[in-house]
Design an enzyme around this catalytic site. Structure first.
Site, PDB file in Angstrom:
ATOM      1  CB  SER A  50      -0.904  -0.021   1.232  1.00  0.00           C
ATOM      2  OG  SER A  50      -1.388   1.248   1.494  1.00  0.00           O
TER       3      SER A  50
ATOM      4  CD1 TRP B 273      -1.673   1.480  -5.838  1.00  0.00           C
ATOM      5  CD2 TRP B 273      -1.901   3.268  -4.518  1.00  0.00           C
ATOM      6  NE1 TRP B 273      -2.707   2.234  -6.331  1.00  0.00           N
ATOM      7  CE2 TRP B 273      -2.865   3.344  -5.543  1.00  0.00           C
ATOM      8  CE3 TRP B 273      -1.869   4.288  -3.569  1.00  0.00           C
ATOM      9  CZ2 TRP B 273      -3.782   4.395  -5.635  1.00  0.00           C
ATOM     10  CZ3 TRP B 273      -2.770   5.328  -3.665  1.00  0.00           C
ATOM     11  CH2 TRP B 273      -3.715   5.378  -4.692  1.00  0.00           C
ATOM     12  CG  HIS B 274       0.322   6.086  -1.171  1.00  0.00           C
ATOM     13  ND1 HIS B 274      -0.041   4.926  -0.531  1.00  0.00           N
ATOM     14  CD2 HIS B 274      -0.716   6.946  -1.018  1.00  0.00           C
ATOM     15  CE1 HIS B 274      -1.248   5.089  -0.012  1.00  0.00           C
ATOM     16  NE2 HIS B 274      -1.688   6.291  -0.287  1.00  0.00           N
ATOM     17  N   GLY B 275       3.844   5.732  -4.136  1.00  0.00           N
ATOM     18  CA  GLY B 275       4.916   6.348  -4.917  1.00  0.00           C
ATOM     19  C   GLY B 275       6.183   5.527  -4.897  1.00  0.00           C
TER      20      GLY B 275
ATOM     21  CG  PHE C 195       0.006   9.202  -4.876  1.00  0.00           C
ATOM     22  CD1 PHE C 195       1.383   9.356  -4.846  1.00  0.00           C
ATOM     23  CD2 PHE C 195      -0.737   9.709  -3.836  1.00  0.00           C
ATOM     24  CE1 PHE C 195       2.004  10.007  -3.788  1.00  0.00           C
ATOM     25  CE2 PHE C 195      -0.132  10.355  -2.773  1.00  0.00           C
ATOM     26  CZ  PHE C 195       1.230  10.508  -2.753  1.00  0.00           C
TER      27      PHE C 195
END
Lengths: 352, 470
Positions: free
Chosen positions: B319, B322-324, B470
């Site tokens: 997770s 996923w953001h960066g 994102f």
């Protein structure tokens, strides 16, 4: 009825979006708005471009030049017109260079703007003295004076052509900062920039300033609250800032580019090439603004021993001036500043 | 095109009015064209990437439904997922991996370097990729029929209100709504506009105001005292909340005015009394996505305890990633994973010791405060440009030396004003989570007041929403 209203809303909104998306349409609309004195006209540049950024009511000054009338120069009509003057200039001098009578010995002036894309065809008249002035405000120096290719692209030397004076006559010094490169800015202008709404803008601006000490980041209020200062000439993240330090390599680049430019124009037949840097208002008025230190850009360039270009130094005269020389609510000088600068130029031209 | 721009204001009026003026059968086309225009306002060429994934997933969905052979179905699902994740990897993660491999190679004195791609990250890539993946997974699982109408499927992926920053929708919730005819309903308009107004207020009045302070402090952490860093970090918690939930409110409100219901994405997360509860209130569409498509397939909590903890940690690590493509996001995810595991162990121990939890107001406030501190601490990693800076900031704050000047990019009055706004927001969320718009006069007055406040106190610098990256 509801459907008619919906259609009307749709058409009006679409129209605004289309006008805002096409720069030429917005420009047409803008010209009409700038000319109009009615409620739908624009106040953006009437009271100075910096007022137009921030709408602080204190700076809604009817005559942003600070003095009412333009200073007229008595450059006698009887003089010999032996100089053809050429200039690369920015907004400070566009208006001046449209009027040859302001300059001693000048027969005709050909000037081009530093941000112009077009190339001006010229033929040097060898029976005259051909003088070139590279004029730029301090804020533009680090953007344009380090690129010889840029500085030498403005004139196309065509000996066979019969040349007209290609100078473009600006109608108002304050109207040339309008940039149309952003749809959102265009929408804001088309939707929101009406004289009728100026009181609301001023109220918001005054509220933010009074409560939070904040105005539009494009402008700063001077410590003594007399002047608005152009944000990019203050904020050290910008190259235009009077306080952003300049390193040796960058300075060397500027000197080298200027020398190459000088050699280029001399080789093309110019009798002399002069450089005139107009100091940023903050440089002269508030060199220690917000405890910053002036980067000494002008003295570093002008006093460099390697520099071949002759210098028209306005800095010292401006510092010693006893009158107001910059506008309170605009990025430019007023007619006093203009007069001082013209005197310096004329002192040089008189010698020819 | 950002929601807090005038361009969006005009665009929204045109699309919404046009939507109700058009017959139902043409509305999908209007919305699809509008969504294309909306997306192309950022970087036009990237629409081709979106078109590519839409085509692949559309056909994958149809084949997944048609084919009975389980092995073949699985292959199609994998193909679809690999394509989606592959695009994400190339555009979002390739340079990150290349940089880390090159660093490793350097330290091992291995010659040769991986090349870097000179590309910009397509805006909202992670969001629409996840939304597209949820479609093929749900079709594979048999929870959703494959969409035969290509335009409607494309609209499912591209629906402009949630295209670039969510909520990450599920096909079961949205697809059927594009088929249904939504007649003009003034109640929907009022409620949608009210939610949009609150969202705009959160963004331009609170988030963008806080960002002035936070950006200045985080740009020069070494020149700021521990107290400055602590205050900026606490405020950043509210900045990112107001920024992201403001966006979600505007997205949900925009869709609502067209009669389309999108899922709730935030439910007052800073009123949570545990990190576990926080994740049921923060970015709900993403946390449920990970729950349904990663955590449960990994075994969820129906496995031995160590494996359960591992599952949780993996989910939060991914997770974060996923953001960066930055170690800071991985560290942020890992921190939340650790917080959650520690919380579960604590609850297990308390249960074993026979401690029964009797809720009372004071205890709840204390727990909410502790949760807020933990979440804010993790935001340090999220906000910092690199892990080194994040460790420096967290170390300085944890040192407990709060002496030193507290000079901010905003004046003291504005700081106080901002704190008052935050308190007002928390009170509003606690007592009036949903503002009723049934009374039209009340709606008009409230809406006008919020818009006036947005105008007078809003910071209009066209600052993009944080989650757009994102």
């Amino acid at each position: 009825m509801k459907k008619i209203l919906a259609f009307a809303l749709l058409i009006v909104t679409l129209l605004i979006l289309v006008i805002s998306s096409v720069n030429d349409l917005t420009r047409l609309f803008a010209q009409a708005k700038y000319k109009s004195k009615a409620w739908w006209g624009s106040d953006k540049y009437i009271y100075g471009d910096l007022y137009g950024f921030c709408y602080l009511p204190k700076f809604r000054i009817n005559s942003p030049q600070g003095v009412d009338n333009r200073v007229k120069f008595d450059t006698t009509a009887t003089e010999t017109k032996k100089i053809d003057l050429y200039a690369l200039s920015d907004s400070y001098t566009w208006e001046i260079f449209t009027d040859p009578s302001l300059f001693y010995h000048v027969n005709k002036i050909t000037f081009t703007r530093l941000n112009d894309r077009q190339v001006t065809p010229i033929t040097l008249d060898k029976t005259k003295k051909n003088i070139l002035i590279l004029e730029s405000s301090e804020r533009n120096i680090r953007l344009v004076y380090e690129d010889t290719a840029y500085l030498t692209r403005f004139f196309d030397f065509k000996p066979s052509l019969t040349v007209q004076n290609t100078a473009i006559k600006p109608t108002n010094n304050f109207r040339f900062n309008f940039k149309l490169n952003d749809v959102d800015a265009n929408i804001e202008f088309n939707l929101w920039d009406y004289r009728l709404l100026t009181p609301f803008k001023e109220f918001k601006a005054q509220l933010s300033y009074s409560l939070f000490n904040r105005i539009n980041p494009d402008a700063y209020v001077s410590d003594d609250k007399r002047y608005l200062l152009y944000g990019i000439t203050v904020d050290t993240i910008y190259k235009q800032s009077s306080f952003k330090p300049i390193g040796k390599p960058e300075l060397n680049g500027i000197i080298e580019a200027l020398n190459k430019t000088y050699d280029y124009y001399k080789s093309k037949g110019f009798d002399e090439v002069y450089m005139a840097i107009i100091p940023n208002p903050v440089t002269i008025l508030y060199p220690h603004y917000n405890n910053y230190t002036y980067n000494q850009l002008i003295p570093l360039v002008q006093n460099d021993k390697r520099l071949k270009v002759k210098v028209i130094d306005a800095g010292e005269s401006f510092k010693q001036a006893r009158t107001q020389i910059y506008c309170y609510s605009d990025t430019h000088w007023n007619y006093n500043g203009e007069k001082i600068w013209l005197s310096l130029v004329n002192n040089i031209l008189k010698k020819y | 095109m950002v929601f807090n721009s005038l361009q969006f204001f005009l665009f929204y009026i045109i699309v919404t009015v046009g939507y109700y003026l058009l017959p139902h059968r043409f509305r999908w086309l209007l919305l699809l064209l509008a969504s294309c225009y909306f997306y192309m306002a950022f970087v036009p060429i990237y629409i081709l990437i979106l078109a590519g994934t839409i085509i692949i997933d559309y056909f994958a969905g149809i084949y997944l439904e048609k084919i009975a052979d389980q092995k073949k179905r699985k292959r199609f699902l994998i193909l679809s997922i690999v394509t989606n994740v592959g695009i994400l990897c190339v555009f979002k993660y390739y340079n990150f991996f290349a940089a880390n491999i090159n660093d490793l190679a350097d330290s091992a004195h291995i010659t040769g370097q991986l090349f870097y791609l000179k590309i910009l990250l397509p805006i909202g890539l992670s969001f629409h990729t996840f939304q597209a993946m949820s479609y093929t997974i749900e079709v594979y699982r048999g929870n959703q029929k494959a969409e035969k109408h290509f335009g409607i499927y494309a609209l499912y992926v591209m629906f402009y209100p949630q295209l670039v920053a969510g909520p990450i929708e599920r096909p079961q919730n949205v697809l059927h709504q594009f088929h249904e005819e939504h007649r003009f309903n003034f109640e929907n308009i009022k409620s949608g506009l009210m939610q949009m107004a609150f969202g705009l207020f959160k963004k331009v009045v609170i988030a963008d105001r806080i960002s002035i302070l936070v950006d200045a402090v985080y740009a020069h952490p070494r020149q700021n005292s521990a107290s400055n860093l602590a205050i900026a970090t606490c405020l950043y918690s509210f900045q990112i909340y107001c920024d992201f939930s403001g966006y979600s409110d505007m997205a949900i409100g925009t869709a609502k005015t067209m009669g389309i219901d999108l899922m709730t994405n935030f439910r007052s997360p800073y009123l949570s009394r545990s990190v576990n509860e926080f994740w049921t209130r923060w970015h709900i569409s993403l946390s449920t996505w990970f729950r349904d498509y990663l955590y449960i397939p990994l075994g969820g909590n129906r496995v031995p305890v160590p494996r359960w903890f591992l599952n949780l940690f993996i989910v939060f690590l991914i997770s974060g990633f996923w953001h960066g493509a930055n170690w800071t996001f991985i560290a942020w995810g890992a921190l939340h994973g650790i917080f959650l595991i520690v919380e579960i162990i604590k609850n297990m121990l308390l249960k074993k010791a026979g401690y029964s939890f009797k809720p009372n107001a004071l205890k709840s406030i204390f727990q909410a405060l502790i949760t807020f501190i933990l979440v804010s601490f993790a935001w340090i990693f999220f906000r910092s440009p690199n892990v080194h800076t994040a460790f420096y900031i967290s170390g300085k704050i944890l040192s407990g030396n709060f002496s030193g000047a507290t000079n901010f990019a905003i004046n003291q009055f504005e700081l106080l004003f901002t704190i008052c706004l935050i308190v007002a927001l928390l009170i509003k969320e606690y007592y009036f989570a949903i503002v009723s718009t049934k009374n039209t006069t009340f709606f008009i007055v409230m809406f006008s007041i919020i818009m006036l406040l947005c105008y007078l106190f809003g910071i209009f610098n066209n600052k993009q929403f944080i989650y757009f990256q994102f």
